[in-house]
Scaffold this active site. Structure first.
Site, short mmCIF file in Angstrom:
data_model
loop_
_atom_site.label_atom_id
_atom_site.label_comp_id
_atom_site.label_asym_id
_atom_site.label_seq_id
_atom_site.Cartn_x
_atom_site.Cartn_y
_atom_site.Cartn_z
NE ARG A 43 0.48 1.60 3.25
CZ ARG A 43 1.50 2.45 3.38
NH1 ARG A 43 2.73 2.00 3.46
NH2 ARG A 43 1.28 3.74 3.43
N GLY A 44 0.25 2.35 -0.38
CA GLY A 44 0.99 3.60 -0.53
C GLY A 44 0.92 4.02 -1.98
CB ALA A 45 -0.17 7.15 -3.61
NE ARG A 80 -6.22 1.03 -1.36
CZ ARG A 80 -5.46 1.60 -0.43
NH1 ARG A 80 -4.13 1.47 -0.48
NH2 ARG A 80 -6.00 2.31 0.54
CD GLN A 185 -2.59 2.53 6.92
OE1 GLN A 185 -3.13 2.82 7.99
NE2 GLN A 185 -3.28 2.42 5.78
CG ASP A 226 -3.25 8.21 -0.98
OD1 ASP A 226 -3.04 8.78 0.12
OD2 ASP A 226 -2.95 7.03 -1.21
CG ASN A 236 -2.32 11.76 2.96
OD1 ASN A 236 -1.75 10.99 2.20
ND2 ASN A 236 -1.94 11.96 4.21
CE LYS A 237 -4.78 5.71 4.93
NZ LYS A 237 -5.68 4.88 4.11
#
Ligand SMILES: CSC[C@H]1O[C@H](OP(=O)(O)O)[C@H](O)[C@@H]1O
Length: 334
Positions: A43-45, A80, A185, A226, A236-237
């Protein structure tokens, strides 16, 4: 420290098992890559775009037929919805496939994925220097949210790249890491990266960020992204937007660090950014055990949107965008 390895074969570090276990998983198909991305094993853009690119290269080795690769690419791009790096990477690889004769397609796609990986690693280093230079002060305490580190990118990280650059130049007093409920995370990944690299790190519950900022202990908030829309809105998150409001309230710079692959100029504003909704179990459970009563409804958006007026600056590899306006975005990205 890396989230993925490529030597003609693709391996990803299963981030669902960190910090308890470092387990590398070989990825042998686009279908498996979709499952791993959707399940947050990787995970992570930026890094999910890289995994999708390498997965397409693997598929081309098995079957270089263009319509087959288009179908695999669409499945990967839809794994996603929020991180625009994913469809960006897929469309770039499919463009290379269309421009390459079938016999050379697999080699060309592998080279394209490797080039994307190198570019992301180089962008991380450039952003780390630009972000550290933008922040003033000899000894800084930085608050971050979620994980925007080596585990989320092809290099040293975006937000955590800036933190690493501060540390390398003796200017990091402390990294404060918000745990980032519900998937944690921050607690599981950012704290782990910091300990691996010997960074002074303090973990906090997301709800404690307000009083920490009010205490004056934090000199800057630095986060990843993201998707960044054409007006400078930042997805973002979830939990990032409240941090931006708190940073403005307490006059603390709020920095977003993201490579150009995270920008989406075709997306006019934050309202147009698709926000992923994730499974209710992520909120209902902790470590596999229910933490709420049966029958409780859940609101679990994976991201939120911060409006440009709350962002002090966006750092990308082409420069620093400040103030954050559509015009300044266009100028730096041109
Ligand atoms: C390098 S920015 C990574 C970005 O992705 C994270 O979301 P997720 O863990 O759900 O992929 C978070 O928004 C980070 O800022």
């Amino acid at each position: 420290m890396a989230a993925l390895r490529w030597d003609g074969k693709l391996f990803v570090l299963d981030q669902r098992l960190l910090p308890w276990e470092e387990r590398w998983v070989e990825v042998s198909s686009a279908e498996q890559a979709v499952e791993l991305i959707r399940g947050l094993a990787v995970r992570g853009a930026p890094v999910i775009g890289l995994v999708a690119a390498y997965a397409l290269a693997l598929e081309a080795h098995k079957n270089p037929d263009l319509s087959y690769l288009e179908a695999q690419g669409q499945a990967l791009a839809q794994a996603r919805p929020t991180a625009v790096n994913l469809p960006h990477a897929v469309s770039l690889l499919l463009q290379v496939a269309r421009e390459t004769p079938e016999p050379e397609r697999a080699k060309a796609l592998a080279a394209a994925a490797e080039a994307l990986h190198r570019a992301d690693a180089e962008a991380c280093l450039r952003m780390a220097q630009l972000g550290a230079a933008f922040l003033s002060g000899p000894s800084l305490s930085v608050l971050t949210h979620c994980n925007a580190g080596a585990l989320a990118t092809g290099g040293v990280g975006t937000a955590l790249g800036v933190v690493r650059a501060l540390h390398a130049s003796g200017r990091l007093h402390r990294l404060y890491a918000c745990e980032a409920r519900p998937v944690l995370q921050g607690a599981r990944l950012t704290a782990w990266e910091a300990v691996q690299d010997g960074l002074p790190v303090t973990l906090l519950a997301d709800g404690a960020a307000g009083s920490l900022l009010a205490s004056g202990a934090v000199h800057a908030v630095v986060v990843g992204a993201d998707r960044i829309a054409a007006d400078g809105s930042v997805a973002n998150k979830v939990g990032t937007y409240p941090l931006a409001v708190l940073a403005q309230r307490h006059r603390v710079p709020f920095l977003v660090v993201a490579p150009t692959t995270t920008f989406d100029l075709a997306c006019p504003s934050g309202a147009a950014i698709p926000i992923e909704s994730r499974p209710a179990a992520e909120v209902r459970e902790c470590a596999g055990r229910a933490v709420t009563a049966e029958g409780v409804g859940v609101f679990n958006p994976a991201f939120d949107v911060t409006p440009p007026e709350l962002v002090t600056a966006i750092v990308c590899e082409r420069g620093v965008i400040a103030p954050v306006t559509g015009e300044n975005l266009q100028r730096v990205l041109a």
